[in-house]
Design an enzyme around this catalytic site. Structure first.
Site, PDB file in Angstrom:
ATOM      1  N   ASP A  50      12.617  20.898  65.804  1.00 56.42           N
ATOM      2  CA  ASP A  50      11.318  20.226  65.748  1.00 56.42           C
ATOM      3  C   ASP A  50      11.556  18.792  65.259  1.00 56.42           C
ATOM      4  O   ASP A  50      11.820  18.568  64.071  1.00 56.42           O
ATOM      5  CB  ASP A  50      10.391  20.981  64.793  1.00 56.42           C
ATOM      6  CG  ASP A  50       8.998  20.361  64.739  1.00 56.42           C
ATOM      7  OD1 ASP A  50       8.827  19.219  65.221  1.00 56.42           O
ATOM      8  OD2 ASP A  50       8.089  21.019  64.204  1.00 56.42           O
ATOM      9  N   TYR A 147      -3.413   8.591  73.477  1.00 58.90           N
ATOM     10  CA  TYR A 147      -2.021   8.698  73.937  1.00 58.90           C
ATOM     11  C   TYR A 147      -1.427   7.292  74.131  1.00 58.90           C
ATOM     12  O   TYR A 147      -0.303   7.011  73.712  1.00 58.90           O
ATOM     13  CB  TYR A 147      -2.017   9.506  75.236  1.00 58.90           C
ATOM     14  CG  TYR A 147      -0.724   9.562  75.997  1.00 58.90           C
ATOM     15  CD1 TYR A 147       0.333  10.363  75.574  1.00 58.90           C
ATOM     16  CD2 TYR A 147      -0.567   8.841  77.183  1.00 58.90           C
ATOM     17  CE1 TYR A 147       1.510  10.431  76.304  1.00 58.90           C
ATOM     18  CE2 TYR A 147       0.601   8.911  77.921  1.00 58.90           C
ATOM     19  CZ  TYR A 147       1.643   9.703  77.475  1.00 58.90           C
ATOM     20  OH  TYR A 147       2.808   9.760  78.198  1.00 58.90           O
ATOM     21  N   LYS A 190      -0.037  17.730  85.042  1.00 57.40           N
ATOM     22  CA  LYS A 190      -0.610  16.453  85.462  1.00 57.40           C
ATOM     23  C   LYS A 190      -1.126  16.598  86.897  1.00 57.40           C
ATOM     24  O   LYS A 190      -0.853  17.590  87.569  1.00 57.40           O
ATOM     25  CB  LYS A 190       0.436  15.357  85.337  1.00 57.40           C
ATOM     26  CG  LYS A 190       1.043  15.338  83.922  1.00 57.40           C
ATOM     27  CD  LYS A 190       1.876  14.136  83.681  1.00 57.40           C
ATOM     28  CE  LYS A 190       1.017  13.061  83.052  1.00 57.40           C
ATOM     29  NZ  LYS A 190       1.716  11.796  82.890  1.00 57.40           N
ATOM     30  N   ALA A 191      -1.845  15.564  87.350  1.00 56.92           N
ATOM     31  CA  ALA A 191      -2.576  15.674  88.629  1.00 56.92           C
ATOM     32  C   ALA A 191      -1.712  16.142  89.810  1.00 56.92           C
ATOM     33  O   ALA A 191      -2.136  17.059  90.534  1.00 56.92           O
ATOM     34  CB  ALA A 191      -3.255  14.343  88.943  1.00 56.92           C
TER      35      ALA A 191
HETATM   36  P1  NAD Z   1       7.172  17.078  78.931  1.00 50.55           P
HETATM   37  O1  NAD Z   1       6.011  17.569  78.144  1.00 50.55           O
HETATM   38  O2  NAD Z   1       7.631  17.912  80.082  1.00 50.55           O
HETATM   39  O3  NAD Z   1       8.414  16.814  77.972  1.00 50.55           O
HETATM   40  C1  NAD Z   1       8.269  16.472  76.611  1.00 50.55           C
HETATM   41  C2  NAD Z   1       9.115  17.425  75.812  1.00 50.55           C
HETATM   42  O4  NAD Z   1       8.993  17.087  74.424  1.00 50.55           O
HETATM   43  C3  NAD Z   1       8.672  18.895  75.959  1.00 50.55           C
HETATM   44  O5  NAD Z   1       9.718  19.705  76.450  1.00 50.55           O
HETATM   45  C4  NAD Z   1       8.282  19.279  74.555  1.00 50.55           C
HETATM   46  O6  NAD Z   1       8.589  20.631  74.209  1.00 50.55           O
HETATM   47  C5  NAD Z   1       9.087  18.298  73.714  1.00 50.55           C
HETATM   48  N1  NAD Z   1       8.537  18.213  72.371  1.00 50.55           N
HETATM   49  C6  NAD Z   1       7.224  18.167  72.009  1.00 50.55           C
HETATM   50  N2  NAD Z   1       7.115  18.196  70.669  1.00 50.55           N
HETATM   51  C7  NAD Z   1       8.377  18.245  70.176  1.00 50.55           C
HETATM   52  C8  NAD Z   1       8.908  18.303  68.872  1.00 50.55           C
HETATM   53  N3  NAD Z   1       8.093  18.301  67.794  1.00 50.55           N
HETATM   54  N4  NAD Z   1      10.246  18.364  68.713  1.00 50.55           N
HETATM   55  C9  NAD Z   1      11.072  18.378  69.791  1.00 50.55           C
HETATM   56  N5  NAD Z   1      10.630  18.328  71.074  1.00 50.55           N
HETATM   57  C10 NAD Z   1       9.288  18.263  71.250  1.00 50.55           C
HETATM   58  O7  NAD Z   1       6.800  15.612  79.420  1.00 50.55           O
HETATM   59  P2  NAD Z   1       7.517  14.657  80.475  1.00 50.55           P
HETATM   60  O8  NAD Z   1       6.584  14.499  81.614  1.00 50.55           O
HETATM   61  O9  NAD Z   1       8.905  15.091  80.700  1.00 50.55           O
HETATM   62  O10 NAD Z   1       7.498  13.286  79.657  1.00 50.55           O
HETATM   63  C11 NAD Z   1       8.626  12.798  78.955  1.00 50.55           C
HETATM   64  C12 NAD Z   1       8.255  11.497  78.272  1.00 50.55           C
HETATM   65  O11 NAD Z   1       7.796  10.554  79.242  1.00 50.55           O
HETATM   66  C13 NAD Z   1       7.135  11.629  77.245  1.00 50.55           C
HETATM   67  O12 NAD Z   1       7.382  10.759  76.179  1.00 50.55           O
HETATM   68  C14 NAD Z   1       5.924  11.159  78.008  1.00 50.55           C
HETATM   69  O13 NAD Z   1       4.915  10.687  77.160  1.00 50.55           O
HETATM   70  C15 NAD Z   1       6.512  10.070  78.872  1.00 50.55           C
HETATM   71  N6  NAD Z   1       5.719   9.805  80.081  1.00 50.55           N
HETATM   72  C16 NAD Z   1       5.645  10.734  81.066  1.00 50.55           C
HETATM   73  C17 NAD Z   1       4.888  10.463  82.199  1.00 50.55           C
HETATM   74  C18 NAD Z   1       4.781  11.456  83.325  1.00 50.55           C
HETATM   75  O14 NAD Z   1       4.107  11.151  84.320  1.00 50.55           O
HETATM   76  N7  NAD Z   1       5.398  12.615  83.250  1.00 50.55           N
HETATM   77  C19 NAD Z   1       4.210   9.233  82.316  1.00 50.55           C
HETATM   78  C20 NAD Z   1       4.305   8.323  81.284  1.00 50.55           C
HETATM   79  C21 NAD Z   1       5.074   8.594  80.173  1.00 50.55           C
END
Ligand code: NAD
Length: 321
Positions: A50, A147, A190-191
């Site tokens: 965590d 966010y 997501k969408a």
């Molecule tokens: P995701 O939710 O699939 O991945 C994020 C990961 O962080 C998850 O596996 C989750 O378990 C982990 N996490 C959450 N809390 C935690 C904690 N306390 N300790 C350890 N791990 C923890 O999201 P994603 O789509 O892979 O996004 C990755 C990054 O990119 C994020 O920072 C997100 O904000 C950013 N982002 C994503 C998008 C998108 O379209 N997917 C767009 C803009 C920004």
């Protein structure tokens, strides 16, 4: 052999980034609060931690023979618009703690290079047909949701550490990223994933619900293209935030029609009330041109691959029920 730490390796983009780094010849440690739901990790080592806890960040960063060469910070408590609008406190509390503790530990341990995953949610809403916003236009700030505010704070914090510690910080502001092996149900999807799931679940001649009136404009960038951009940005000397996404801006209706076309079915769209987020997006890609990168996968190709993967998940879930 270079060593990389991927925080959020149990998630969508982090999982794909681990694969990219392995192909590039890195030794990779993945860290997440949960294991990857959809694919076995390809990391050399995977720790369940965590990262809201500072001592876990130190643990994640401790490695034999010095420090990691690169840290990729993608861990966040996040999801699509439905989640962003309901879980405001969790997002601001949990993601801020992760970012506060990770950059502080990485800077003190003297990690040379630190990548942070920000978002175009740091920008204000835009009008249709408005000229592009550049990275500098994030200030004066007026993000549409909490966010975005948390991301803006985390960006500034990482840049402050870069001014006071010997750490190179690279920041990407992602546009919407989609592809296989991402959350497709449960409320955080997501969408693109939600729409593919609805189409996969609909019978031929059936109907799907789409939130809003379908006119909101977005860019959707395929995940393979995004991880290539992340890698190039981290290797680059580009300081300050960089918009990362393709040049193709489409309506949500066009996204839904692309998913329907990928299904080969005749599916109708019904517009319903729901959290849509901003109306329009149009961001300058001038800074990312320095990476000699552009998104290669167009929407129909990327959605065809994503739809095929989600349709298989839907069929498997149906068989298991
Ligand atoms: P995701 O939710 O699939 O991945 C994020 C990961 O962080 C998850 O596996 C989750 O378990 C982990 N996490 C959450 N809390 C935690 C904690 N306390 N300790 C350890 N791990 C923890 O999201 P994603 O789509 O892979 O996004 C990755 C990054 O990119 C994020 O920072 C997100 O904000 C950013 N982002 C994503 C998008 C998108 O379209 N997917 C767009 C803009 C920004």
């Amino acid at each position: 052999m270079k060593k990389a730490l991927v925080c959020g390796a149990g998630g969508f983009i982090g999982g794909h980034l681990v694969k990219k780094l392995k192909r590039a010849g890195y030794w990779v440690r993945g860290v997440d609060i949960k294991a990857h739901e959809f694919a076995p990790t390809q990391a050399d080592e995977f720790l369940l931690l965590d990262l809201r806890e500072a001592h876990n960040c130190w643990h994640a960063l401790a490695v034999d023979g010095g420090t990691f060469d690169e840290v990729y910070q993608l861990a966040a408590d996040m999801g699509g618009m439905g989640f962003i609008h309901t879980a405001e406190c969790e997002i601001m509390h949990n993601s801020a703690l992760i970012n506060i503790n990770m950059i502080d530990s990485a800077a003190r341990i003297q990690v040379p290079r630190y990548f942070f995953s920000s978002s175009v949610c740091v920008y204000r809403d835009m009008a249709l047909d408005e000229p592009t916003l550049t990275e500098a236009d994030a200030v004066p700030a007026n993000p549409d949701n909490e966010y975005g505010w948390e991301k803006l704070y985390a960006e500034r914090m990482a840049l402050a550490y870069a001014r006071h510690y010997p750490i190179q910080v690279r920041i990407a502001r992602f546009e919407n990223c989609y592809g296989p092996e991402g959350t497709w149900r449960g409320g955080r999807e997501k969408a693109p994933a939600a729409i593919c799931r609805k189409v996969a679940e609909a019978p031929d001649g059936g109907m799907i619900d789409v939130w809003g009136d379908g006119t909101a404009i977005r860019n959707f960038t395929y995940v393979d293209d995004m991880v290539e951009a992340i890698y190039r940005l981290t290797q680059s000397d580009l300081q300050g935030a960089v918009n990362l996404g393709g040049e193709e801006y489409v309506t949500v209706t066009a996204l839904a029609e692309t998913a329907i076309a990928a299904s080969g079915k005749n599916v109708h769209i019904r517009y319903v009330d729901g959290p849509v987020g901003v109306q329009a997006r149009n961001f300058s890609k001038v800074r990312s041109q320095a990476l000699d990168w552009q998104a290669e996968t167009d929407l129909s190709e990327g959605i065809a691959r994503t739809y095929a993967w989600i349709a298989a998940q839907v069929a498997r879930a149906k068989d298991a029920a």
